[in-house]
Design an enzyme around this catalytic site. Structure first.
Site, PDB file in Angstrom:
ATOM      1  N   CYS A 119      33.051  31.439  43.736  1.00  0.00           N
ATOM      2  CA  CYS A 119      33.671  30.105  43.657  1.00  0.00           C
ATOM      3  C   CYS A 119      33.469  29.289  44.926  1.00  0.00           C
ATOM      4  CB  CYS A 119      35.161  30.240  43.339  1.00  0.00           C
ATOM      5  SG  CYS A 119      35.423  31.078  41.780  1.00  0.00           S
ATOM      6  N   HIS A 178      38.750  23.741  44.823  1.00  0.00           N
ATOM      7  CA  HIS A 178      38.218  24.569  43.741  1.00  0.00           C
ATOM      8  C   HIS A 178      39.286  24.671  42.655  1.00  0.00           C
ATOM      9  CE1 HIS A 178      36.524  27.729  41.450  1.00  0.00           C
ATOM     10  NE2 HIS A 178      37.414  28.639  41.839  1.00  0.00           N
ATOM     11  N   ASN A 197      38.103  26.999  35.102  1.00  0.00           N
ATOM     12  CA  ASN A 197      37.406  27.394  36.331  1.00  0.00           C
ATOM     13  C   ASN A 197      35.927  27.620  36.017  1.00  0.00           C
ATOM     14  OD1 ASN A 197      36.385  28.641  38.591  1.00  0.00           O
ATOM     15  ND2 ASN A 197      38.040  30.149  38.786  1.00  0.00           N
TER      16      ASN A 197
HETATM   17  C1  LIG Z   1      45.145  35.306  36.610  1.00  0.00           C
HETATM   18  C2  LIG Z   1      46.463  34.617  36.836  1.00  0.00           C
HETATM   19  C3  LIG Z   1      46.502  33.278  36.134  1.00  0.00           C
HETATM   20  C4  LIG Z   1      47.581  35.475  36.266  1.00  0.00           C
HETATM   21  O1  LIG Z   1      48.813  34.864  36.521  1.00  0.00           O
HETATM   22  P1  LIG Z   1      50.000  35.712  37.160  1.00  0.00           P
HETATM   23  O2  LIG Z   1      51.124  34.802  37.263  1.00  0.00           O
HETATM   24  O3  LIG Z   1      49.469  36.345  38.413  1.00  0.00           O
HETATM   25  O4  LIG Z   1      50.251  36.779  36.047  1.00  0.00           O
HETATM   26  P2  LIG Z   1      50.320  38.359  36.191  1.00  0.00           P
HETATM   27  O5  LIG Z   1      48.943  38.903  36.295  1.00  0.00           O
HETATM   28  O6  LIG Z   1      51.313  38.722  37.248  1.00  0.00           O
HETATM   29  O7  LIG Z   1      50.934  38.701  34.813  1.00  0.00           O
HETATM   30  C5  LIG Z   1      52.274  38.345  34.477  1.00  0.00           C
HETATM   31  C6  LIG Z   1      52.529  38.796  33.063  1.00  0.00           C
HETATM   32  O8  LIG Z   1      51.790  37.927  32.175  1.00  0.00           O
HETATM   33  C7  LIG Z   1      50.974  38.735  31.325  1.00  0.00           C
HETATM   34  N1  LIG Z   1      49.748  37.994  31.041  1.00  0.00           N
HETATM   35  C8  LIG Z   1      48.569  38.023  31.716  1.00  0.00           C
HETATM   36  N2  LIG Z   1      47.700  37.197  31.130  1.00  0.00           N
HETATM   37  C9  LIG Z   1      48.331  36.644  30.084  1.00  0.00           C
HETATM   38  C10 LIG Z   1      47.950  35.729  29.099  1.00  0.00           C
HETATM   39  N3  LIG Z   1      46.722  35.187  29.056  1.00  0.00           N
HETATM   40  N4  LIG Z   1      48.871  35.366  28.169  1.00  0.00           N
HETATM   41  C11 LIG Z   1      50.104  35.868  28.187  1.00  0.00           C
HETATM   42  N5  LIG Z   1      50.522  36.774  29.091  1.00  0.00           N
HETATM   43  C12 LIG Z   1      49.642  37.149  30.024  1.00  0.00           C
HETATM   44  C13 LIG Z   1      50.720  40.009  32.099  1.00  0.00           C
HETATM   45  O9  LIG Z   1      50.383  41.060  31.223  1.00  0.00           O
HETATM   46  C14 LIG Z   1      52.043  40.219  32.770  1.00  0.00           C
HETATM   47  O10 LIG Z   1      52.927  40.798  31.854  1.00  0.00           O
HETATM   48  P3  LIG Z   1      53.986  41.913  32.328  1.00  0.00           P
HETATM   49  O11 LIG Z   1      54.847  41.221  33.326  1.00  0.00           O
HETATM   50  O12 LIG Z   1      54.655  42.267  31.050  1.00  0.00           O
HETATM   51  O13 LIG Z   1      53.165  43.003  32.919  1.00  0.00           O
HETATM   52  C15 LIG Z   1      46.715  34.430  38.361  1.00  0.00           C
HETATM   53  O14 LIG Z   1      46.915  35.679  38.949  1.00  0.00           O
HETATM   54  C16 LIG Z   1      45.621  33.734  39.083  1.00  0.00           C
HETATM   55  O15 LIG Z   1      45.407  32.561  38.908  1.00  0.00           O
HETATM   56  N6  LIG Z   1      44.927  34.447  39.981  1.00  0.00           N
HETATM   57  C17 LIG Z   1      43.952  33.849  40.870  1.00  0.00           C
HETATM   58  C18 LIG Z   1      42.745  33.359  40.174  1.00  0.00           C
HETATM   59  C19 LIG Z   1      41.785  32.866  41.204  1.00  0.00           C
HETATM   60  O16 LIG Z   1      42.094  32.061  42.039  1.00  0.00           O
HETATM   61  N7  LIG Z   1      40.593  33.396  41.226  1.00  0.00           N
HETATM   62  C20 LIG Z   1      39.719  33.114  42.337  1.00  0.00           C
HETATM   63  C21 LIG Z   1      38.667  32.275  41.988  1.00  0.00           C
HETATM   64  S1  LIG Z   1      37.846  32.803  40.588  1.00  0.00           S
END
Ligand SMILES: CC(C)(COP(=O)(O)OP(=O)(O)OC[C@H]1O[C@@H](n2cnc3c(N)ncnc32)[C@H](O)[C@@H]1OP(=O)(O)O)[C@@H](O)C(=O)NCCC(=O)NCCS
Length: 315
Positions: free
Chosen positions: A102, A242, A272
């Site tokens: 990214c 980004h 993204n």
């Molecule tokens: C990926 C991302 C959106 C996930 O959001 P989050 O708030 O961290 O969510 P978590 O991974 O902690 O998951 C929270 C809960 O939601 C659930 N969950 C994950 N994806 C889900 C989806 N698409 N729909 C519904 N629930 C979902 C998980 O299973 C978890 O459930 P649990 O609490 O029962 O275990 C977030 O971590 C993120 O944006 N990360 C950075 C991405 C990034 O910047 N990448 C770098 C550049 S590519």
């Protein structure tokens, strides 16, 4: 941008997720997907570069160098830049790909502007392009909701008015590899029936640690860049972050004291697009930009890689 849309409601039918969860956790509503047999990243690079040539009134033969930032090259080799140059008839250009996920566009922008500053090249095109749908596992709800396909490009030319790229802080930390990577298909784990069966040719992301590192990395480096240039948020017309997650974008904007109306955000419609996000924002906002405006570009991604670049808009 490819024309085909993949909405949150479409994803509700594919994985266990909801439009509400995706919108509130990421800010994304839909993304674009490049469909069609034989369509690859270079098929988004070529029209992006051609649009620039048309706008600037130049022939592709005038391009000296094309740098393509991508983690989804058409092939491992040759470079997507070479394939795209062939598609548009840029026969005088040399070119190569940059793999920095990214942050690829920012890394490439520094490389491209250095080529111009060397005095040896007059027209360097920098393109951020990714066909993420080629490496996304549409049964993994934690990654498939985030990514989309797209490409954007800028043309770099010499000037004597002090415009263009002013300064950059670029960083990397390979210990972040464990949280964001594609396991197989490289020299470590060449493709086998087993790697395919284990779904190891898809992007893997452990979202939480990436999220935490992104919030800190993007905000810190943007603040450092302003400090190093004796600027405050008041001196900045636009932040171009980004587009990975709306919450990461907000944290960066808050840290350098910029209100939402000065932040380019198109994550809701494109998701993204990895190396594509920053030039796609510039493309969307181009008509509002004014010559001499200070713009901060900031990114964080796989590697980990991250950075911020200060630009004075040139026209
Ligand atoms: C990926 C991302 C959106 C996930 O959001 P989050 O708030 O961290 O969510 P978590 O991974 O902690 O998951 C929270 C809960 O939601 C659930 N969950 C994950 N994806 C889900 C989806 N698409 N729909 C519904 N629930 C979902 C998980 O299973 C978890 O459930 P649990 O609490 O029962 O275990 C977030 O971590 C993120 O944006 N990360 C950075 C991405 C990034 O910047 N990448 C770098 C550049 S590519």
């Amino acid at each position: 941008m490819p024309e085909d849309k993949l909405t949150n409601f479409d994803l509700e039918k594919i994985v266990d997720t909801t439009d509400e969860w995706i919108r509130t956790r990421t800010g994304i509503e839909e993304r674009r997907i490049l469909k069609g047999e034989g369509k690859a990243t270079s098929d988004m690079v070529a029209p992006a570069v051609m649009e620039i040539c048309k706008k600037r009134g130049i022939d592709p033969m005038e391009i000296d160098c094309l740098i393509v930032a991508t983690v989804t090259p058409d092939m491992v080799f040759p470079a997507t830049a070479n394939i795209a140059c062939d598609k548009i008839g840029a026969k005088n250009a040399w070119g190569f790909d940059v793999s920095a996920a990214c942050s690829g566009f920012l890394y490439s922008l520094t490389l491209g502007s250095s080529l111009i500053e060397s005095g040896r090249y007059k027209k360097v095109v920098v393109c951020g392009a990714d066909k993420m749908s080629a490496i996304i596992d549409y049964s993994d709800r934690t990654t498939c909701i985030i990514f989309g396909d797209g490409a954007g490009a800028v043309l770099l030319e010499p000037n004597t008015e002090g415009l263009g790229v002013q300064d950059s802080i670029l960083k990397s930390d390979g210990s972040g590899c464990q949280y964001l990577h594609m396991k197989a298909g490289g020299s470590l784990k060449p493709a086998t029936v087993e790697t395919v069966m284990a779904r190891e040719h898809y992007a893997f992301q452990d979202g939480q640690p990436v999220f935490k590192a992104a919030v800190k990395g993007m905000a810190d480096v943007s603040a450092d860049l302003l400090e190093r240039n004796n600027l405050t948020g008041n001196d900045i017309s636009w932040l171009v972050p980004h587009q990975a997650n709306l919450r990461i974008i907000d944290a960066t904007a808050n840290r350098i004291g910029l209100p939402r109306e000065k932040v380019m955000i198109n994550i809701q419609k494109y998701g993204n697009t990895t190396a594509g996000t920053i030039p796609l924002c510039l493309w969307n906002w181009e008509k509002q930009l004014k010559k001499g405006e200070n713009i901060v570009l900031a990114a964080f991604g796989g590697g980990f890689t991250w950075g911020a670049t200060l630009v004075k808009w040139a026209y």
